[in-house]
Structure formats: C-alpha cells, structure tokens
Write a protein that holds these residues in place. Structure first.
Motif, mmCIF file in Angstrom:
data_model
loop_
_atom_site.group_PDB
_atom_site.id
_atom_site.type_symbol
_atom_site.label_atom_id
_atom_site.label_comp_id
_atom_site.label_asym_id
_atom_site.label_seq_id
_atom_site.Cartn_x
_atom_site.Cartn_y
_atom_site.Cartn_z
ATOM 1 N N GLY A 39 0.597 -1.291 -0.053
ATOM 2 C CA GLY A 39 -0.028 -0.015 0.010
ATOM 3 C C GLY A 39 0.879 1.341 0.005
ATOM 4 N N SER A 40 2.078 1.159 -0.244
ATOM 5 C CA SER A 40 3.020 2.293 -0.234
ATOM 6 C C SER A 40 3.240 3.095 -1.279
ATOM 7 N N GLY A 41 2.502 2.617 -2.555
ATOM 8 C CA GLY A 41 2.249 3.440 -3.708
ATOM 9 C C GLY A 41 3.235 2.577 -4.967
ATOM 10 N N LYS A 42 3.836 1.672 -4.860
ATOM 11 C CA LYS A 42 4.913 1.143 -5.788
ATOM 12 C C LYS A 42 4.055 0.717 -7.146
ATOM 13 N N SER A 43 2.955 0.101 -7.124
ATOM 14 C CA SER A 43 2.039 -0.225 -8.201
ATOM 15 C C SER A 43 1.701 1.173 -8.903
ATOM 16 N N THR A 44 1.310 2.267 -8.012
ATOM 17 C CA THR A 44 0.661 3.319 -8.617
ATOM 18 C C THR A 44 1.584 4.087 -9.046
#
Ligand code: ADP
Ligand code: MG
Length: 260
Positions: A39-44
């Motif tokens: 949920g830290s934003g890697k995929s985003t």
C-alpha cells in the motif's frame, strides 16, 4: 536514450492522494528497484510512469512527456507488467505473447516475420516452448508469470516496468527471470524499474533502490545505503538482520524472537 524523469508526481484516487509530489530520475540503462510496504504506492508509481493512470506533475521518457504520446507510441516506449494482469481465458500462451506485438502493427496490418521472431524469441528465453499451445487458465501461477513476462519482452520497448515479477515464482525461476532481465538490459540497453518485495533479490539485481512509504520517498540510493535494519524496521515494521552476502549483495534475514 530512454531515461525516465518524474517530477512533482501526484496521484489521487477518488479524492484520496496516494502519491504525494514524488520526484524520481532514472538513467537510461539503469535498473531501479521500487520497494516499500504493502500500500505504499509502488504499483501506482509504475502505472503513472507508464502513463496508464491520470496524474499531475510530469513524467518524461527519453525527454518526451508521456502525456504527449498516444497510446500506441507509449506502448512502443514502455512495457508495463502489472501485478495482476487481465488474463484472456480463450488465449493460448502464443496468442498472449503476440499481444506484445500489437503496438508495432500498422493499422489493419497482420503480423509479419519480425513479429513472429520476437514472439518465438520471448517464448524460447522464458522456456515456454513446451506449453506454447496451452490455454492460459491451465497454467500454474509461476508459469503464467513467465508468460506475462514473455509478452513484455516481445514488446521490445526500451523501458520495462515490472510490478513484482517474481512473486509467484519458485527460487530458481526468480533468479532465472531476473538474470534474463539483466541480460536483456545489457544487450538492449533497457531501462528497468521493478517493484519488488524480496529485499535480498532487490539488492543483488538493482543498481539503485527507491523506498516508498505512504506515497513518499523515504530512502533512495545504493542498496547498501537504503536497506538498513533501522529503515526496514521503521517502514516495514519488520525485525530483520542485514548481512553481507558472499556474492557482494546484501541478505535481509527476518528474525524471529521466540517467547521463552
Ligand atoms: P503497493 O503496490 O505499494 O502495494 P498501491 O500502489 O497498489 O501500493 O496502492 C497504494 C494506495 O493506493 C493503497 O492505499 C491502495 O489502496 C490505493 N489504490 C491503489 N489503486 C487504487 C484505485 N484504483 N482506487 C482506489 N485506491 C487505490
Ligand atoms: Mg503493488
């Protein structure tokens, strides 16, 4: 040249900001690992770099703003292997790998010999020849992950964005897939960005790591500098021992404190 520059990158979903003004710069031919807890934003971040989701700020690939490219031009520059790709059920392995060639086809043109060559090569390097005629739903998770990687390789782009490419692979296939990416990076001067959970593999394969937490960069640099017991404790809530591995990388070992 296919370096990537993102500046003041902001991504929000339904009014909730998940990437907060992020700046990253990746040199042409470099391999950068994006790490950080769930949920830290890697995929985003990877999806924004591929121009696959709306964002504010700028992303440039090879000096060209991704916003100025149409979908086909983007797909000629950047291949994104998503964490959870859509798997078309009726497709065989070969059909699916051919999808990687669609950005290269001219309007209404059918595939030519260079497409067949790129597909055959990707199938060969990922050792998929034996299952080339099988339908996707019959494959194991690991086999499917190799097929998805093969599609991206067949796309023959200068930039490869891989979202947790090794998560469902066994140890041997993890190493094999990352070695293959490394070989291609060297031979084709690919720029590679991978979101990756295995911190030991990340340190062994990536030139540089970017650690995210809650959509912000909290660590950036060579793996030795980023992967410390303190930073992993703080951002992953994990108790680990960081050791030098004999091959020159870093081994991140989870510690278990047994109750006495
Ligand atoms: P990671 O890949 O590091 O696990 P993600 O980039 O998938 O993290 O997600 C970052 C945050 O954005 C998470 O809180 C997630 O729930 C949220 N998020 C991601 N995609 C969407 C979406 N399409 N709609 C709403 N929230 C999303
Ligand atoms: Mg993810």
């Amino acid at each position: 040249m296919s370096g990537i520059q993102a500046s003041e990158l902001v991504v929000a979903f339904n009014g909730t900001t998940v990437i907060h003004g992020l700046d990253v710069s990746i040199a042409s031919g470099e391999w950068v690992g994006v790490i950080g807890p769930n949920g830290s934003g890697k995929s985003t971040l990877l999806r924004a770099l591929a121009g696959a989701i709306p964002f504010s700020g700028t992303v440039q690939i090879g000096g060209v703003a991704i916003h100025d490219l149409d979908e086909r031009q983007r797909a000629q520059m950047v291949a994104l292997v998503p964490q959870r790709p859509v798997i078309p059920e009726g497709f065989t392995v070969t059909d699916y790998v051919y999808l990687g060639r669609s950005p290269h086809l001219r309007f209404l043109a059918s595939e030519g010999p260079s497409d067949a060559g790129a597909v055959a090569n990707a199938i060969e390097v990922l050792e998929l020849a034996e299952m080339a005629g099988r339908r996707l739903p019959t494959l194991s998770g690991g086999e499917l992950q190799r097929v998805i990687l093969a599609r991206a390789i067949a796309q023959q782009t200068p930039v490869l964005l891989l979202d947790e490419p090794t998560t469902s692979l066994d140890l041997g296939h993890q190493q094999q897939a990352l070695e293959l990416v490394e070989t291609m990076r060297r031979s084709r001067e690919l720029t590679v960005v991978t979101a990756i959970h295995d911190l030991t593999l990340a340190s062994q394969f990536c030139d540089r790591l970017v650690m995210l937490a809650s959509g912000r960069v909290v660590g950036e640099g060579e793996p030795e500098a980023v992967l410390t017991e303190e930073s992993i404790g703080l951002h992953y809530g994990a108790d680990v021992s960081v050791q030098r591995d004999p091959g020159g990388g870093i081994a991140v070992i989870p510690l278990r404190h047994r109750r006495s």
